[in-house]
Design a protein around this motif. Structure first.
Motif, PDB file in Angstrom:
ATOM      1  N   ALA A 123      48.708  11.390  55.450  1.00  0.00           N
ATOM      2  CA  ALA A 123      47.350  11.897  55.635  1.00  0.00           C
ATOM      3  C   ALA A 123      47.363  13.360  56.090  1.00  0.00           C
ATOM      4  O   ALA A 123      46.477  14.127  55.746  1.00  0.00           O
ATOM      5  N   GLN A 124      48.359  13.751  56.884  1.00  0.00           N
ATOM      6  CA  GLN A 124      48.403  15.124  57.358  1.00  0.00           C
ATOM      7  C   GLN A 124      48.976  16.046  56.284  1.00  0.00           C
ATOM      8  O   GLN A 124      49.711  15.617  55.410  1.00  0.00           O
ATOM      9  N   GLN A 125      48.629  17.306  56.393  1.00  0.00           N
ATOM     10  CA  GLN A 125      49.116  18.289  55.444  1.00  0.00           C
ATOM     11  C   GLN A 125      50.597  18.562  55.679  1.00  0.00           C
ATOM     12  O   GLN A 125      51.071  18.557  56.813  1.00  0.00           O
ATOM     13  N   PRO A 126      51.361  18.807  54.616  1.00  0.00           N
ATOM     14  CA  PRO A 126      52.780  19.179  54.785  1.00  0.00           C
ATOM     15  C   PRO A 126      52.894  20.504  55.522  1.00  0.00           C
ATOM     16  O   PRO A 126      51.923  21.259  55.624  1.00  0.00           O
ATOM     17  N   PRO A 127      54.055  20.806  56.058  1.00  0.00           N
ATOM     18  CA  PRO A 127      54.232  22.092  56.746  1.00  0.00           C
ATOM     19  C   PRO A 127      54.085  23.256  55.783  1.00  0.00           C
ATOM     20  O   PRO A 127      54.185  23.103  54.566  1.00  0.00           O
ATOM     21  N   ALA A 128      53.815  24.422  56.344  1.00  0.00           N
ATOM     22  CA  ALA A 128      53.660  25.625  55.529  1.00  0.00           C
ATOM     23  C   ALA A 128      54.944  25.921  54.764  1.00  0.00           C
ATOM     24  O   ALA A 128      56.048  25.615  55.219  1.00  0.00           O
ATOM     25  N   TYR A 129      54.790  26.524  53.595  1.00  0.00           N
ATOM     26  CA  TYR A 129      55.944  26.874  52.777  1.00  0.00           C
ATOM     27  C   TYR A 129      56.799  27.924  53.485  1.00  0.00           C
ATOM     28  O   TYR A 129      56.288  28.901  54.043  1.00  0.00           O
ATOM     29  N   THR A 130      58.084  27.755  53.435  1.00  0.00           N
ATOM     30  CA  THR A 130      59.044  28.756  53.902  1.00  0.00           C
ATOM     31  C   THR A 130      60.151  28.872  52.867  1.00  0.00           C
ATOM     32  O   THR A 130      60.502  27.879  52.226  1.00  0.00           O
ATOM     33  N   PRO A 131      60.687  30.057  52.658  1.00  0.00           N
ATOM     34  CA  PRO A 131      61.773  30.201  51.678  1.00  0.00           C
ATOM     35  C   PRO A 131      62.936  29.282  52.027  1.00  0.00           C
ATOM     36  O   PRO A 131      63.245  29.085  53.201  1.00  0.00           O
ATOM     37  N   PRO A 132      63.587  28.685  51.036  1.00  0.00           N
ATOM     38  CA  PRO A 132      64.709  27.785  51.314  1.00  0.00           C
ATOM     39  C   PRO A 132      65.861  28.512  51.994  1.00  0.00           C
ATOM     40  O   PRO A 132      66.107  29.688  51.741  1.00  0.00           O
ATOM     41  N   GLN A 133      66.525  27.785  52.873  1.00  0.00           N
ATOM     42  CA  GLN A 133      67.635  28.350  53.616  1.00  0.00           C
ATOM     43  C   GLN A 133      68.963  27.962  52.944  1.00  0.00           C
ATOM     44  O   GLN A 133      69.045  26.989  52.217  1.00  0.00           O
ATOM     45  N   GLY A 134      70.002  28.716  53.230  1.00  0.00           N
ATOM     46  CA  GLY A 134      71.314  28.379  52.703  1.00  0.00           C
ATOM     47  C   GLY A 134      71.609  29.082  51.399  1.00  0.00           C
ATOM     48  O   GLY A 134      70.788  29.811  50.841  1.00  0.00           O
ATOM     49  N   PRO A 135      72.797  28.856  50.855  1.00  0.00           N
ATOM     50  CA  PRO A 135      73.210  29.529  49.612  1.00  0.00           C
ATOM     51  C   PRO A 135      72.425  29.024  48.403  1.00  0.00           C
ATOM     52  O   PRO A 135      71.947  27.890  48.371  1.00  0.00           O
ATOM     53  N   VAL A 136      72.290  29.889  47.412  1.00  0.00           N
ATOM     54  CA  VAL A 136      71.622  29.573  46.146  1.00  0.00           C
ATOM     55  C   VAL A 136      72.673  29.601  45.050  1.00  0.00           C
ATOM     56  O   VAL A 136      73.482  30.521  44.974  1.00  0.00           O
TER      57      VAL A 136
ATOM     58  N   PRO B  69      62.579  19.687  49.649  1.00  0.00           N
ATOM     59  CA  PRO B  69      61.176  20.114  49.622  1.00  0.00           C
ATOM     60  C   PRO B  69      60.433  19.584  50.848  1.00  0.00           C
ATOM     61  O   PRO B  69      60.757  18.514  51.359  1.00  0.00           O
ATOM     62  N   PRO B  70      59.432  20.320  51.325  1.00  0.00           N
ATOM     63  CA  PRO B  70      58.690  19.877  52.510  1.00  0.00           C
ATOM     64  C   PRO B  70      57.605  18.854  52.200  1.00  0.00           C
ATOM     65  O   PRO B  70      56.869  18.450  53.098  1.00  0.00           O
ATOM     66  N   TYR B  71      57.497  18.430  50.929  1.00  0.00           N
ATOM     67  CA  TYR B  71      56.475  17.461  50.546  1.00  0.00           C
ATOM     68  C   TYR B  71      57.119  16.397  49.658  1.00  0.00           C
ATOM     69  O   TYR B  71      58.196  16.605  49.098  1.00  0.00           O
ATOM     70  N   PRO B  72      56.480  15.239  49.503  1.00  0.00           N
ATOM     71  CA  PRO B  72      57.116  14.116  48.803  1.00  0.00           C
ATOM     72  C   PRO B  72      57.190  14.311  47.296  1.00  0.00           C
ATOM     73  O   PRO B  72      56.408  15.051  46.701  1.00  0.00           O
ATOM     74  N   GLY B  73      58.164  13.625  46.701  1.00  0.00           N
ATOM     75  CA  GLY B  73      58.303  13.592  45.252  1.00  0.00           C
ATOM     76  C   GLY B  73      58.063  12.191  44.736  1.00  0.00           C
ATOM     77  O   GLY B  73      57.444  11.354  45.403  1.00  0.00           O
ATOM     78  N   ILE B  74      58.564  11.910  43.524  1.00  0.00           N
ATOM     79  CA  ILE B  74      58.283  10.618  42.896  1.00  0.00           C
ATOM     80  C   ILE B  74      59.167   9.507  43.433  1.00  0.00           C
ATOM     81  O   ILE B  74      58.932   8.333  43.128  1.00  0.00           O
ATOM     82  N   GLU B  75      60.190   9.865  44.218  1.00  0.00           N
ATOM     83  CA  GLU B  75      61.052   8.864  44.826  1.00  0.00           C
ATOM     84  C   GLU B  75      61.011   9.030  46.342  1.00  0.00           C
ATOM     85  O   GLU B  75      60.883  10.153  46.843  1.00  0.00           O
TER      86      GLU B  75
END
Length: 238
Positions: free
Chosen positions: A119-132, A171-177
């Motif tokens: 019900a609550q909103q996900p946290p604000a977007y932040t750039p991903p941490q760690g190596p790419v 990701p800070p929000y849910p996916g399909i699994e």
């Protein structure tokens, strides 16, 4: 994970005066387990990418005009920290076809993700941490995962490997699994497996084989989630 990749897509905006939304954008589209991502084809485009998490989608419809190409339309709410504010109406045209097939898969993925939304909103977007680093091919091949509702045959091409990068940040929000066991519904802590299955079936979208281009969605919001992408789906068919 990437479920579908489609090149030759045109994205248009309406209802937001921010300069980045002016004009139509040409590029490619990714349907992932958590969102839809548009990447511009031209490096000169002011908007290089546009992220559409499922929890930000509203009023998604699949349009099949008598004259003109099929397209997907809807409204996207801004994600906290996503570099824009408010909401914007979108239209997505598929130059090489496949709008209905992509739209049906997008709606199905969004419905599955909605089961795990809180019900609550996900946290604000932040750039991903760690190596790419470059994502390995299994992250976007049909053989990865048992998604029999994804029209891989309509979109057989995988994105070029040098265009897909990833980090280990979730990701800070849910996916399909589920990333954790789903919580029981309020008032039903002792829900049986049979009841859970029946509730899931009642909350699922379905397709009529005699009308494969029509998408039907329930009106209730499963798992107490806030109004989502399925607020209005294909008004012509309700």
């Amino acid at each position: 994970r990437i479920l579908l990749y489609c090149d030759d897509v045109e994205l248009g905006f309406d209802g937001n005066n921010q300069p980045e939304f002016k004009g139509h954008k040409k590029g490619r589209l990714y349907l992932t387990t958590h969102r839809v991502i548009f990447n511009a084809a031209s490096s000169k485009e002011s908007m290089q990418s546009f992220s559409m998490p499922f929890f930000c989608m509203r009023e998604i419809e699949l349009e099949q005009p008598i004259f003109g190409a099929n397209y997907i339309k809807g409204r996207i709410n801004a994600e906290q920290g996503g570099k824009w504010q408010g909401s914007v109406k979108i239209k997505m045209w598929f130059t090489a076809g496949g709008a209905i097939e992509f739209g049906q898969a997008m709606l199905r993925a969004g419905q599955l993700a909605s089961r795990y939304m809180q019900a609550q909103q996900p946290p604000a977007y932040t750039p991903p941490q760690g190596p790419v680093y470059q994502a390995p091919p299994p992250m976007y091949t049909p053989q990865y995962g048992n998604y029999n509702w994804v029209p891989f045959n309509t979109f057989p091409n995988a994105p070029p490997a040098q265009q897909v990068y990833m980090t280990e940040s979730p990701p800070p929000y849910p996916g399909i699994e589920p990333t954790a066991p789903p919580q029981p519904m309020n008032g039903h802590p002792q829900e049986s497996a049979a009841d859970a299955k029946a509730r899931e079936a009642a909350g699922s979208s379905y397709y009529n084989p005699s009308a494969p281009h029509n998408v039907y969605m329930p009106q209730q919001q499963p798992y107490g989630a806030p109004p989502s992408y399925s607020d209005v789906v294909d008004k012509k068919n309700q």
